[in-house]
Scaffold this motif. Structure first.
Motif: not given
Length: 157
Positions: A43-47, A70-71, A83-86
């Motif tokens: 659940t921790d990552y850099e956007f 990452v995805a 947001d990442f997925g879009k």
């Protein structure tokens, strides 16, 4: 008496041979690798802020691959997962629609493998939405494809 001692020793040696207490370092390292690779959700990552194409195939393929890694590793409830997925889906669509027009790029092994991985991830997003993580089986297969893409890109293919 000698027969009983021989029988006891034979029994003990057979039990020791089938015991799980002794493991080679090779077996242990393989098990550790499998445990670590299967528990790759986080659940921790850099956007990332570097979305979009630079229109240089090698750079774009490496970037989209890193975003897809990452995805693929995102767990349910990750921060800004939707947001990442879009952003990821838009980037994947832009990448494929631009680079498949060029025969010299579309014929590369890295492109075909990346295209396959993009179809898998985009299909997941279409079917399940952006809030749900990938199933274990699909994630494992994607990580194998990412490794193959990385090898192909390093070789310039």
């Amino acid at each position: 008496m000698k027969t009983q001692i021989a029988f006891i020793l034979a029994t003990l040696s057979a039990a020791a041979a089938f015991s799980n207490l002794k493991m080679s370092a090779d077996t242990t390292s393989r098990r550790n690798f499998l445990v670590k690779s299967s528990a790759a959700q986080s659940t921790d990552y850099e956007f990332p802020e570097d979305w979009g194409l630079s229109f240089k195939y090698d750079d774009d393929a490496a970037r989209i691959r890193s975003h897809m890694v990452v995805a693929t590793g995102l767990a349910k409830g990750s921060d800004r997962m939707e947001d990442f997925g879009k952003n990821m889906k838009k980037e994947m669509t832009d990448f494929v629609s631009y680079y498949r027009r060029f025969p010299n790029t579309a014929g590369k092994p890295s492109f075909s493998t990346l295209y396959t991985a993009i179809n898998v991830l985009a299909g997941h997003y279409t079917s399940y939405g952006f809030k749900y993580p990938l199933p274990e089986k699909r994630r494992k297969r994607l990580y194998q494809e990412y490794a193959e893409i990385s090898k192909s890109l390093k070789r310039g293919r």
